[in-house]
Design an enzyme around this catalytic site. Sequence first.
Site, PDB file in Angstrom:
ATOM      1  N   GLU A 137       2.849   6.938  -6.893  1.00 56.18           N
ATOM      2  CA  GLU A 137       1.536   6.880  -7.570  1.00 56.18           C
ATOM      3  C   GLU A 137       1.868   8.558  -6.942  1.00 56.18           C
ATOM      4  O   GLU A 137       1.843   9.436  -8.523  1.00 56.18           O
ATOM      5  CB  GLU A 137      -0.179   6.997  -7.134  1.00 56.18           C
ATOM      6  CG  GLU A 137      -0.821   5.690  -6.883  1.00 56.18           C
ATOM      7  CD  GLU A 137      -1.881   5.013  -6.966  1.00 56.18           C
ATOM      8  OE1 GLU A 137      -2.462   5.711  -5.893  1.00 56.18           O
ATOM      9  OE2 GLU A 137      -1.358   3.967  -6.680  1.00 56.18           O
ATOM     10  N   TYR A 153       0.567  -1.109   0.304  1.00 56.97           N
ATOM     11  CA  TYR A 153       0.026  -0.097  -0.079  1.00 56.97           C
ATOM     12  C   TYR A 153       0.846   1.363  -0.134  1.00 56.97           C
ATOM     13  O   TYR A 153       0.892   2.107  -0.568  1.00 56.97           O
ATOM     14  CB  TYR A 153      -0.922  -0.075   1.417  1.00 56.97           C
ATOM     15  CG  TYR A 153      -1.986   0.297   1.013  1.00 56.97           C
ATOM     16  CD1 TYR A 153      -3.318   0.637  -0.522  1.00 56.97           C
ATOM     17  CD2 TYR A 153      -3.238  -0.347   1.364  1.00 56.97           C
ATOM     18  CE1 TYR A 153      -4.086   1.537  -0.443  1.00 56.97           C
ATOM     19  CE2 TYR A 153      -5.006   0.151   1.440  1.00 56.97           C
ATOM     20  CZ  TYR A 153      -4.919   0.715   0.241  1.00 56.97           C
ATOM     21  OH  TYR A 153      -6.375   0.427  -0.056  1.00 56.97           O
TER      22      TYR A 153
END
Length: 245
Positions: free
Chosen positions: A174, A167
Amino acid sequence: MASSEEDGGGNGAVEEKENGKKKKLGALATTWLIFYNVAMTAGWLVLGIAMVRFYIQKGTHRGLFRSVQKTLKFFQTFALLEVIHCAIGIVRTSVLVTGVQVSSRIFMVWFIAHSIKQIQNEESVILFLVVWTVTEITRYSFYTFNLLNHLPYFIKWARYNFFIILYPAGVAGELLTIYAALPYVKKTGMFSLRLPNKYNVSFDYYYFLIIVMFSYVPLFPQLYFHMLRQRRRVLHGEVIVEKDD
Ligand SMILES: CCCCCCCCCCCCC[C@@H](O)CC(=O)SCCNC(=O)CCNC(=O)[C@H](O)C(C)(C)COP(=O)(O)OP(=O)(O)OC[C@H]1O[C@@H](n2cnc3c(N)ncnc32)[C@H](O)[C@@H]1OP(=O)(O)O
């Protein structure tokens, strides 16, 4: 979460309760979810294999996004159905949590990676692609085996442990990609609306992206802690009282 013998044991009362929940899920919904999860597992597997083949053949990550983008766009966009699954109640999870997760991915695929060709060869794009792929192969195979009542313990373990590292790694990929896009967005003024115009509205995609980056600060911990709670519930049998959306 229904457990099978392969699960490696667990709490009997929790198991009974979970099996009861599963019976309530209609046969049609279960069949659809099995089909959906098998298709998604296959899609992300194809993507993973294509990425490995590309890298072995070309020896570089340059051009990798371009070569896998069709498969990525198709399967990540298809995941919008997950929000519908929650909304119509065939999957017992939060529309809000799923909505944030899916919309941030769709945004990355279509409004960043697809739209800004100059950043497609950034290492950060490969980082989030690899992380998403490993996550989704694990996640969809977990759902599939779980629905079939034959969940191997290592898949369950992987589903609720890999995310601890993946995660933050995915979020880093991103955010670095959006950051790399900023100069191009500023230079081209893409997706922006300047005054004066007939709608009398202005919109600056550059500042919008900065807001999106900052929005990770409150939103990401919520997703991460949600997954930590799910992990405690599934791996350690803790009963968690979830708040409604
Ligand atoms: C417009 C611009 C928007 C910009 C927004 C910007 C802010 C963004 C901030 C957020 C950043 C996110 C970044 C993210 O993209 C990065 C990554 O993904 S990196 C890779 C690592 N990622 C992960 O590990 C993903 C983890 N996330 C998820 O798994 C899900 O997306 C999540 C919705 C969070 C999972 O939650 P859920 O509650 O569904 O967990 P469970 O898997 O435990 O499921 C709960 C129960 O539902 C059943 N279920 C769920 N889906 C299915 C299915 N498809 N088929 C069958 N059953 C399903 C599951 O079995 C559980 O059932 P039960 O309760 O009976 O046990």
